[in-house]
Design a protein around this motif. Structure first.
Motif, PDB file in Angstrom:
ATOM      1  N   LYS A 171      21.464  -6.960  -0.656  1.00  9.48           N
ATOM      2  CA  LYS A 171      21.802  -5.793   0.172  1.00  9.48           C
ATOM      3  C   LYS A 171      20.613  -5.395   1.037  1.00  9.48           C
ATOM      4  O   LYS A 171      20.775  -4.997   2.196  1.00  9.48           O
ATOM      5  CB  LYS A 171      22.229  -4.629  -0.715  1.00  9.48           C
ATOM      6  CG  LYS A 171      22.739  -3.433   0.099  1.00  9.48           C
ATOM      7  CD  LYS A 171      23.288  -2.334  -0.793  1.00  9.48           C
ATOM      8  CE  LYS A 171      23.827  -1.171   0.044  1.00  9.48           C
ATOM      9  NZ  LYS A 171      24.367  -0.085  -0.791  1.00  9.48           N
ATOM     10  N   LYS A 175      20.534  -5.331   5.025  1.00  8.18           N
ATOM     11  CA  LYS A 175      20.155  -4.097   5.716  1.00  8.18           C
ATOM     12  C   LYS A 175      19.289  -4.412   6.927  1.00  8.18           C
ATOM     13  O   LYS A 175      19.434  -3.791   7.995  1.00  8.18           O
ATOM     14  CB  LYS A 175      19.411  -3.177   4.745  1.00  8.18           C
ATOM     15  CG  LYS A 175      19.034  -1.823   5.334  1.00  8.18           C
ATOM     16  CD  LYS A 175      18.339  -0.973   4.281  1.00  8.18           C
ATOM     17  CE  LYS A 175      17.959   0.396   4.854  1.00  8.18           C
ATOM     18  NZ  LYS A 175      17.282   1.238   3.823  1.00  8.18           N
ATOM     19  N   ASP A 182      22.212  -3.411  15.186  1.00  3.33           N
ATOM     20  CA  ASP A 182      22.317  -2.044  15.699  1.00  3.33           C
ATOM     21  C   ASP A 182      21.283  -1.812  16.801  1.00  3.33           C
ATOM     22  O   ASP A 182      21.589  -1.213  17.842  1.00  3.33           O
ATOM     23  CB  ASP A 182      22.105  -1.053  14.555  1.00  3.33           C
ATOM     24  CG  ASP A 182      22.469   0.362  14.943  1.00  3.33           C
ATOM     25  OD1 ASP A 182      23.433   0.547  15.708  1.00  3.33           O
ATOM     26  OD2 ASP A 182      21.774   1.298  14.503  1.00  3.33           O
ATOM     27  N   ARG A 199      27.102  -1.297  11.138  1.00  2.00           N
ATOM     28  CA  ARG A 199      26.498  -0.182  10.397  1.00  2.00           C
ATOM     29  C   ARG A 199      27.520   0.479   9.489  1.00  2.00           C
ATOM     30  O   ARG A 199      27.223   0.799   8.332  1.00  2.00           O
ATOM     31  CB  ARG A 199      25.929   0.826  11.388  1.00  2.00           C
ATOM     32  CG  ARG A 199      24.960   1.831  10.781  1.00  2.00           C
ATOM     33  CD  ARG A 199      24.416   2.741  11.858  1.00  2.00           C
ATOM     34  NE  ARG A 199      25.497   3.453  12.526  1.00  2.00           N
ATOM     35  CZ  ARG A 199      25.422   3.946  13.756  1.00  2.00           C
ATOM     36  NH1 ARG A 199      24.328   3.787  14.460  1.00  2.00           N
ATOM     37  NH2 ARG A 199      26.434   4.604  14.291  1.00  2.00           N
ATOM     38  N   ASP A 200      28.733   0.663   9.987  1.00  4.70           N
ATOM     39  CA  ASP A 200      29.791   1.277   9.179  1.00  4.70           C
ATOM     40  C   ASP A 200      30.170   0.381   8.000  1.00  4.70           C
ATOM     41  O   ASP A 200      30.397   0.858   6.885  1.00  4.70           O
ATOM     42  CB  ASP A 200      31.027   1.552  10.042  1.00  4.70           C
ATOM     43  CG  ASP A 200      30.806   2.708  11.010  1.00  4.70           C
ATOM     44  OD1 ASP A 200      29.779   3.412  10.869  1.00  4.70           O
ATOM     45  OD2 ASP A 200      31.652   2.898  11.907  1.00  4.70           O
ATOM     46  N   SER A 203      27.398   0.576   5.355  1.00  3.19           N
ATOM     47  CA  SER A 203      27.355   1.858   4.632  1.00  3.19           C
ATOM     48  C   SER A 203      28.466   1.943   3.595  1.00  3.19           C
ATOM     49  O   SER A 203      28.369   2.724   2.640  1.00  3.19           O
ATOM     50  CB  SER A 203      27.467   3.029   5.614  1.00  3.19           C
ATOM     51  OG  SER A 203      28.735   3.031   6.264  1.00  3.19           O
ATOM     52  N   LYS A 206      29.357  -0.705  -1.893  1.00  3.61           N
ATOM     53  CA  LYS A 206      29.029  -0.067  -3.163  1.00  3.61           C
ATOM     54  C   LYS A 206      28.845  -1.171  -4.199  1.00  3.61           C
ATOM     55  O   LYS A 206      29.798  -1.883  -4.538  1.00  3.61           O
ATOM     56  CB  LYS A 206      30.158   0.876  -3.607  1.00  3.61           C
ATOM     57  CG  LYS A 206      30.521   1.947  -2.574  1.00  3.61           C
ATOM     58  CD  LYS A 206      29.359   2.908  -2.330  1.00  3.61           C
ATOM     59  CE  LYS A 206      29.746   3.982  -1.302  1.00  3.61           C
ATOM     60  NZ  LYS A 206      28.600   4.857  -0.977  1.00  3.61           N
TER      61      LYS A 206
END
Length: 414
Positions: A171, A175, A182, A199-200, A203, A206
């Motif tokens: 992750k 990132k 972005d 980006r969405d 985010s 999980k």
């Protein structure tokens, strides 16, 4: 072999040409058209190419030129006619070239190169960051089979498919990639929608991960130890409580104790040399880093946030450093008298925490614990920020927490 033109072409030939006719030749490459001059010019031929309509139009230009030349009394120059033919054929060839500009999105490797070049040129990253996180992500992107932005789902799955790293590490790598996309979208290198979509999607990740990971933490990922827990850990290291071979754990006692007392980063402690320790003036100069980047030890000048900083030596720290037996170059050596390997140490660290029964937290949390302890025990924030190499803002936002046991509310005024 001469062939007959189509009925349409024959009609054009009869009605439009005064001083030439059109021949069609069958060749191995297909039909080829020729302009044949009339007998008064010796029946010379001029090639007109393979396109029928184009050949007929060029023939009109040649015929009109002959008419004009004859009208003013000039001679008919075959070379000139051939030159005119070439010019007209070239003009048609240029018209045939597509005028629509095809725009393709940059692939991931190109976007990453732009991202890295910008940040390294402006010196927005430390040398350690470049040699660890950036270098690792560069390798991942270069090996990634999914380079187009439309392949977002495949890219995400591919990054997480490597069972050699934990989900938390994957992750973190992802990132960086999302930040790159972005940034490029904000710079106008690609449509803005790509930055928003990636980006969405990121985010919304999980993760549940039980695999231990020791890399790429930062100064905001905080899960501190209590003071009692820290001294339980120190006791276990000092006494070798959970070691199966004598000295395998106790060799790290001074190193762990030092991390707690100074709150320095592990990379700063492993790089520390005796020449930067002044027991007479009671200060330590942190000015070097030592990290393991994909199996390669990299040493660099400076710390994560600055070129150097001084740290004061108190009585407890002075006693610790005085008791360190070796005075050879590096302060902290293993039992083979080699600089401490953070990778080897982390395996021992995990064993000790399991033996004590503490939830796993990376060694970096000793830094967070030290800063949090002093921030919440009235040590001046601006001084604390200076000696640990953080900003006052970071300490106030992430370390200065309400200590409910030390606060009592005044009575209610009736």
């Amino acid at each position: 072999m001469a062939l007959k033109l189509s009925d349409k072409c024959m009609a054009q030939a009869k009605s439009n040409y005064t001083h030439l006719s059109i021949n069609v030749m069958k060749t191995t490459s297909g039909l080829m058209y020729q302009a044949r001059l009339s007998s008064r010019f010796g029946r010379k031929t001029i090639g007109l190419g393979s396109n029928e309509l184009q050949a007929l139009n060029v023939a009109l230009v040649i015929d009109e030129h002959i008419i004009k030349q004859l009208a003013i009394g000039d001679e008919i120059d075959l070379d000139e006619l051939k030159s005119i033919t070439r010019t007209e054929l070239d003009r048609y060839k240029q018209k045939k070239q597509p005028t629509i500009k095809v725009v393709e999105k940059d692939d991931l490797s190109v976007l990453w190169s732009k991202y890295v070049e910008y940040h390294t040129t402006l010196k927005l990253w430390s040398d350690t960051t470049i040699k660890t996180a950036v270098q690792t992500c560069t390798s991942i992107i270069q090996n990634c089979p999914y380079q187009k932005l439309e392949q977002r789902q495949d890219l995400f799955l591919w990054v997480f498919s490597d069972d050699k790293r934990s989900q938390a590490t994957s992750k973190t790598r992802l990132k960086w990639i999302v930040a790159c996309i972005d940034w490029n979208s904000k710079q106008g290198n690609i449509p803005r929608k790509w930055g928003i979509e990636y980006r969405d999607a990121f985010s919304g990740l999980k993760l549940k991960d039980t695999k231990v990971d020791n890399k790429f933490t930062d100064d905001t990922d905080i899960s501190i130890f209590t003071v009692d827990e820290i001294y339980l850990i120190l006791s276990a290291f000092k006494n070798g409580s959970y070691e199966t071979q004598r000295g395998t754990h106790s060799q790290y006692y001074e190193y762990v104790y030092f991390l707690w007392l100074t709150g320095c980063r592990p990379s700063e402690a492993t790089a520390l040399k005796w020449k930067h320790v002044n027991l007479q003036k009671n200060h330590i100069k942190f000015c070097e880093n030592r990290v393991n980047a994909s199996g390669k030890i990299i040493e660099s000048a400076g710390t994560k946030t600055e070129d150097s900083r001084l740290f004061p030596i108190n009585a407890e720290l002075h006693a610790l450093l005085t008791n360190v037996k070796t005075r050879k170059d590096y302060v902290f050596l293993n039992r083979r008298y080699e600089p401490i390997s953070q990778h080897a140490f982390c395996r021992v660290w995990k064993t000790v925490l399991e033996g004590i029964g503490l939830p796993y937290r990376i060694p970096y949390q000793l830094r967070h614990s030290m800063i949090s302890y002093h921030a919440n025990n009235d040590y001046p924030i601006h001084k604390l920020a200076e000696i640990v190499g953080n900003s006052e803002k970071i300490i106030k936002e992430h370390y200065l927490k309400l200590d409910i046991e030390r606060i009592s509310l005044p009575g209610i005024i009736r």
